[in-house]
Design an enzyme around this catalytic site. Structure first.
Site, short mmCIF file in Angstrom:
data_model
loop_
_atom_site.label_atom_id
_atom_site.label_comp_id
_atom_site.label_asym_id
_atom_site.label_seq_id
_atom_site.Cartn_x
_atom_site.Cartn_y
_atom_site.Cartn_z
N THR A 669 0.83 -1.21 0.00
CA THR A 669 0.00 0.00 0.00
C THR A 669 0.87 1.26 0.00
O THR A 669 0.49 2.27 -0.60
CB THR A 669 -0.97 0.01 1.20
OG1 THR A 669 -0.23 -0.08 2.40
CG2 THR A 669 -1.97 -1.12 1.11
N GLN A 673 0.70 4.17 -2.76
CA GLN A 673 0.53 5.59 -2.44
C GLN A 673 1.54 6.43 -3.20
O GLN A 673 1.21 7.48 -3.76
CB GLN A 673 0.78 5.81 -0.93
CG GLN A 673 -0.43 5.69 -0.06
CD GLN A 673 -1.28 6.93 -0.16
OE1 GLN A 673 -1.92 7.18 -1.18
NE2 GLN A 673 -1.32 7.72 0.88
N GLY A 736 5.22 8.98 7.14
CA GLY A 736 4.05 9.40 6.35
C GLY A 736 4.36 9.34 4.87
O GLY A 736 5.37 9.87 4.42
N GLU A 739 1.92 12.09 0.66
CA GLU A 739 2.08 13.21 -0.25
C GLU A 739 3.44 13.31 -0.93
O GLU A 739 3.56 13.92 -1.99
CB GLU A 739 1.76 14.51 0.51
CG GLU A 739 0.29 14.56 0.86
CD GLU A 739 -0.06 15.64 1.87
OE1 GLU A 739 -0.47 16.71 1.45
OE2 GLU A 739 0.08 15.39 3.08
#
Ligand code: MOS
Length: 774
Positions: A669, A673, A736, A739
């Site tokens: 995943t 992303q 994270g 983005e």
């Protein structure tokens, strides 16, 4: 850790069961998404898929001028249409409270997209603003009736042209202190004037609109003063608080359900007009109301990425070391709201230089408020910074990878803060090796292959790493099932699976024994899914919950040690339960011995002064970290383009993205992303632009036929590499991944095009007509 894009046959069974026997620590394992089965089998119900008893349908009426006052609304023809229940305008709408102003002091204000009091005012603030809503027995009737509503608006002068506005007076951009929109080290202008080589360039990027697969949709039902809303959102708590304030009911009476979200990318962080209007319509007609926006209505009522103008100037010595970097940007806000983007923040943290100055200005336009869009700031900021670096490399005759390596900082360049970890140099070296960068011939137009001009490009990217609060509960029942309850957001990126894996890792329990409940405001309040903070935020609370659960389980084990055959004096943590060094008793069995056959612990507080205290602690931590450390996910992007020498047709032949996202929680995943971010970056570089008519402020291309997104044929095989290096300052080392994937993409691609054709492009998107070689 390497993952290569492959298209394996989908598993035929429910992945949850597959994972029950997972024998190894699942942290990092490329597990299938737990919600994948429901989605691929059509069982996932999104917010537009709920058909409530007695439900009716709504459609918005849009203003067709950018600024003015409503003089008259003629609703007679619409009301006369059979099946129409109501045409709600500012003259007959039931009373609502004023909208909470956009701000940061409450979740409801934070979720406000605009200060405009829709249907409480006759003022029009942007073309597309909803000025009425029609409720009817069917979607078709509602839309037909909406088209029959005659709105007369007295237009006043509107400022809608970004390019003209940014050349006039601009405002200092006011931004919350955690965004590095400005910074200063030394006297950058003086250093620039004395530098041996200076590259000083301007860049422009257009407005972009989010195009999630699932257009914005709301289903709302009132039961007395209790409200239930199905809403695809990345901000459940904000939506609940905002609606409670506007409809003047206790927040506890508002339930927001968002178990499935078909993409969001920042475009579902706020309460946009249609959400409010659907709830208002349901209150007006006393029946559940459903409103699914057309694609055009999404464009016109939901903000996207701001347009930008940027200047980057770099001064360097002949050996390539930077003396000065200057980065200025202007972006726009809407007259009733909008968000600052940290466009120049990449310059704050990416390269060492003797002197640095970066700053941002803004203009305010009579357009739909702008909003967050994947890596707001860094996505377009890195386009300008990294393109200038590429140009500097060409001018100095230094390889662009080597030039970047020569200017890697050891502390954060502007603040002098310590990096919690910083491995951008390794990303570049690893990427260069995997891509075969050494074979690049440095001259432009030198890598011809038949009739194709071949170009290779590289650029770096960055996205800051933060975390927010996450309240949650963790329970274990006698059958051994561990349940995590937290109102977080699963927008397709694999969050639920990541939460199950982190829980399994912390407790030593198989993933298949973990149930994760999310997407519902009745659950403990989770973090918003924004700024790439969600996974790390939940990780921090899972760590605390797992500790608390272990200690509760150890208490039970101590009390029942004799029955359980454990030596009570030697109890110790064990995978999946509590042991005494010889024998382990599982959490399920221990829960079974407990009074109510369940052990539950909770982290964080949802109400009262304790919740305020939690918020205060979070803000204090953010500010303290902002003063002492620099922490980010980073990227190195490598690509190859092939351009037809006659027609300019461009094909991206291959892409390699190398990333440092801290711990990789799920290799599949996470790679998806990052890959998705690269695809989005390809769109923003080559195809996408929301074309606001500079005379009227009307969007000229509010549809997928005219707003071009990359399709499969535009996207090459994308290889992803992740260092999988935990950040020591983050829970479970998680930084994270949401983005950073999009950052650096535009500059890598523009640099590859330059390498192929010899032409520099400083305005996005770089469309085909601009590429045709001389
Ligand atoms: Mo993001 S642009 O914070 O969804």
């Amino acid at each position: 850790m390497t993952t290569t894009e492959t298209r394996p046959a989908p598993p035929a069974t429910v992945p949850l069961d597959d994972h029950i026997g997972t024998p190894v620590d699942p942290l990092g394992a490329p597990l299938d998404r737990l919600d994948g089965y429901a989605k691929t089998h059509g069982r996932a119900r999104y917010s537009a898929d709920h058909h409530l008893d007695d439900m009716v349908f709504a459609a918005p009426v849009h203003a067709a001028v950018a600024r003015g006052r409503i003089i008259a609304i003629d609703t007679a023809a619409a009301e006369a249409l059979p099946g129409v229940l109501a045409v709600i305008t500012h003259t007959n709408a039931p009373a609502t409270k004023k909208t909470p102003r956009p701000g940061f002091t409450s979740p409801g204000r934070q979720a406000a997209s605009s200060s405009a009091d829709l249907l409480r005012t006759d003022e029009v603030f942007y073309d597309g603003q909803p000025v009425a809503v029609v409720v009817a027995e069917s979607i078709d009737i509602a839309q037909q009736a909406a088209a029959l509503v005659q709105v007369t608006i007295a237009a006043t002068t509107a400022d809608v042209d970004f390019d003209r506005a940014r050349r006039g007076p601009t405002d200092k951009l006011s931004a919350p202190p955690i965004l590095s929109v400005r910074g200063k080290k030394g006297d950058a202008d003086r250093e620039l004037a004395s530098a041996a080589v200076v590259i000083d360039r301007e860049y422009t990027t257009p407005e972009y609109t989010h195009n999630a697969i699932e257009p914005h949709a709301t289903t709302a039902a009132w039961d007395g003063d209790h409200l239930t809303v199905y809403e695809g959102t990345q901000n459940i708590d904000g939506v609940a608080d905002h609606l409670a304030k506007r409809f003047d009911v206790p927040k506890a009476n508002v339930r927001v359900l968002s178990p499935f979200v078909g993409g969001a990318f920042g475009g579902k962080s706020h309460v946009w007009p249609a959400t409010f209007l659907t709830v208002l319509a349901a209150r007006t007609v006393g029946r559940p109301v459903h409103m699914a926006l057309s694609r055009a209505s999404v464009y016109r009522t939901v903000g996207g990425r701001t347009a930008s103008w940027q200047r980057v100037a770099i001064g360097a010595r002949r050996d390539g070391t930077f003396q000065a970097i200057v980065h200025d940007a202007t972006s726009r806000l809407g007259s009733t709201g909008g968000h600052p983007e940290q466009i120049t923040s990449c310059t704050h943290d990416m390269y060492a230089a003797d002197a640095i100055r970066h700053d941002q200005r803004s203009v305010t336009l009579d357009l739909v408020p702008n909003t967050y869009m994947r890596a707001p700031g860094e996505s377009i900021g890195t386009f300008a910074l990294e393109s200038t670096i590429d140009e500097m490399a060409t001018t100095l005759g230094i390889d662009p990878v080597s030039l970047r390596l020569a200017n890697q900082p050891t502390v954060a360049p502007v603040s002098g803060n310590r990096f919690t970890h910083h491995r951008t140099g390794e990303l570049l070296r690893l990427g260069a090796e995997r891509f075969g960068w050494a074979d690049r011939s440095p001259d432009v137009r030198s890598m011809r292959d038949g009739n194709h001009l071949v170009g290779w490009g590289v650029a770096c990217g960055i996205h800051p790493a933060m975390r927010a609060n996450a309240n949650l509960t963790m329970s274990v029942t006698a059958d051994g099932t561990v349940t995590v309850r937290c109102a977080f957001h699963e927008m397709g990126m694999g969050s639920a699976t990541a939460v199950a894996q982190m829980t399994a890792h912390l407790l030593g329990v198989p993933v298949g024994r973990i149930a994760v409940l999310y997407g519902d405001s009745d659950l403990p309040t989770g973090p918003a899914a924004g700024a790439s903070v969600q996974t790390a935020s939940i990780a921090a609370s899972l760590e605390r919950a797992a500790d608390a659960l272990r200690s509760a389980a150890t208490d039970v084990a101590r009390r029942h040690a004799d029955d359980l055959g454990l030596r009570g004096s030697a109890l110790t943590d064990a995978a999946g339960g509590v042991g005494d060094g010889t024998r382990t008793v599982g959490f399920g069995e221990l829960a079974g011995r407990h009074d109510d056959r369940e052990l539950t612990v909770s982290v964080g507080h949802d109400t009262g002064w304790r919740s305020l205290l939690d918020q205060g602690r979070m803000v204090t931590r953010l500010l303290r970290e902002g003063r002492s450390i620099a922490r980010a996910a980073t990227a190195a992007q490598f690509c190859e383009v092939r351009i037809d020498a006659d027609t300019g047709e461009l094909r991206i032949a291959r892409w390699l993205g190398v990333f440092d996202i801290g711990t990789v929680v799920n290799a599949k995943t996470a790679a998806s992303q990052l890959r998705g971010g690269i695809v989005m970056g390809i769109g923003m570089t080559l195809f996408e632009a929301t074309q606001f008519d500079p005379r009227t402020g009307r969007i000229a291309n509010p549809s997928l036929t005219e707003y071009h997104l990359p399709v499969h044929a535009d996207v090459p095989r994308i290889d992803i590499e992740m260092l999988d290096d935990p950040d020591p300052s983050m829970p479970l080392g998680v930084v994270g991944a949401g983005e950073v994937g999009v950052t650096g993409v535009a500059a890598a691609l523009a640099s590859a095009i330059h390498h192929a054709t010899g032409r520099r492009h400083r305005t996005l998107p770089i469309t085909l007509d601009q590429i045709v070689p001389d």
